[in-house]
Write an enzyme that holds these catalytic residues in place. Sequence first.
Site, short mmCIF file in Angstrom:
data_model
loop_
_atom_site.label_atom_id
_atom_site.label_comp_id
_atom_site.label_asym_id
_atom_site.label_seq_id
_atom_site.Cartn_x
_atom_site.Cartn_y
_atom_site.Cartn_z
N ASN A 106 -6.65 -3.87 -22.14
CA ASN A 106 -6.83 -5.03 -20.93
C ASN A 106 -7.58 -3.80 -19.74
OD1 ASN A 106 -4.24 -3.49 -20.54
ND2 ASN A 106 -3.90 -4.93 -18.65
N GLU A 134 -8.64 -4.42 -15.83
CA GLU A 134 -8.50 -5.18 -14.73
C GLU A 134 -9.67 -4.73 -13.46
OE1 GLU A 134 -3.75 -5.35 -14.40
OE2 GLU A 134 -4.59 -4.07 -13.17
N CYS A 160 -8.17 -9.58 -20.81
CA CYS A 160 -6.97 -9.08 -21.62
C CYS A 160 -7.40 -8.34 -22.83
CB CYS A 160 -6.01 -10.40 -22.15
SG CYS A 160 -5.50 -11.26 -20.88
N GLU A 205 -6.62 -8.58 -26.02
CA GLU A 205 -6.97 -9.29 -27.01
C GLU A 205 -8.26 -9.95 -27.04
OE1 GLU A 205 -4.19 -9.58 -25.23
OE2 GLU A 205 -2.65 -10.84 -25.93
N CYS A 245 -1.40 -14.40 -23.97
CA CYS A 245 -1.65 -15.63 -22.89
C CYS A 245 -2.31 -16.81 -23.47
CB CYS A 245 -2.08 -15.00 -21.46
SG CYS A 245 -4.04 -14.88 -21.64
N CYS A 248 -5.91 -16.03 -24.30
CA CYS A 248 -6.14 -15.31 -25.50
C CYS A 248 -5.62 -16.06 -26.93
CB CYS A 248 -5.15 -13.96 -25.35
SG CYS A 248 -5.94 -12.90 -24.39
#
Length: 151
Positions: free
Chosen positions: A61, A63, A72, A74, A107, A110
């Site tokens: 991930n 940010e 993310c 994934e 999430c 994802c």
Amino acid sequence: MKQEFRFTFDRYESVDSLPEADRCLATAAEKATENSFAPYSRFRVGAAARLASGRIVTGSNIESEVFPSGLCAERTLLYHCQANHADDPVTALAIASRPSQRECYPCGGCRQTLLDTERRQKLPIRIIMTGGGTASVVDSAERLLPFTFEL
């Protein structure tokens, strides 16, 4: 009319009890957490994919200063695979996090991206979710997102 949705999954009380191929992928996902850039949430996630050729590719991930923007692990991984290995389908994907008091689950975004990838490649993806020393495994993203978006 009331309806019911059920699915089966494999539960492992120890990551060490995973089949060897899954355990190797889970280890690669755990290692990928080291490449995470998560200065705001401090929740580092790594993902590792096994391609049909046997090659293992990882992602983490990332940010942004305009948090919560970011991506993310994934999706970082799946988009990389599509851009760089489109002719080598993803057969399995493991997810790990740090800290990892519990298993790391994808999430909603994802989950949809995993399902989109399955549909595009016409091949299910085995998903290994690890954390807290345990793991849960499903044989397809369809198990994680029963009511999917579809154009």
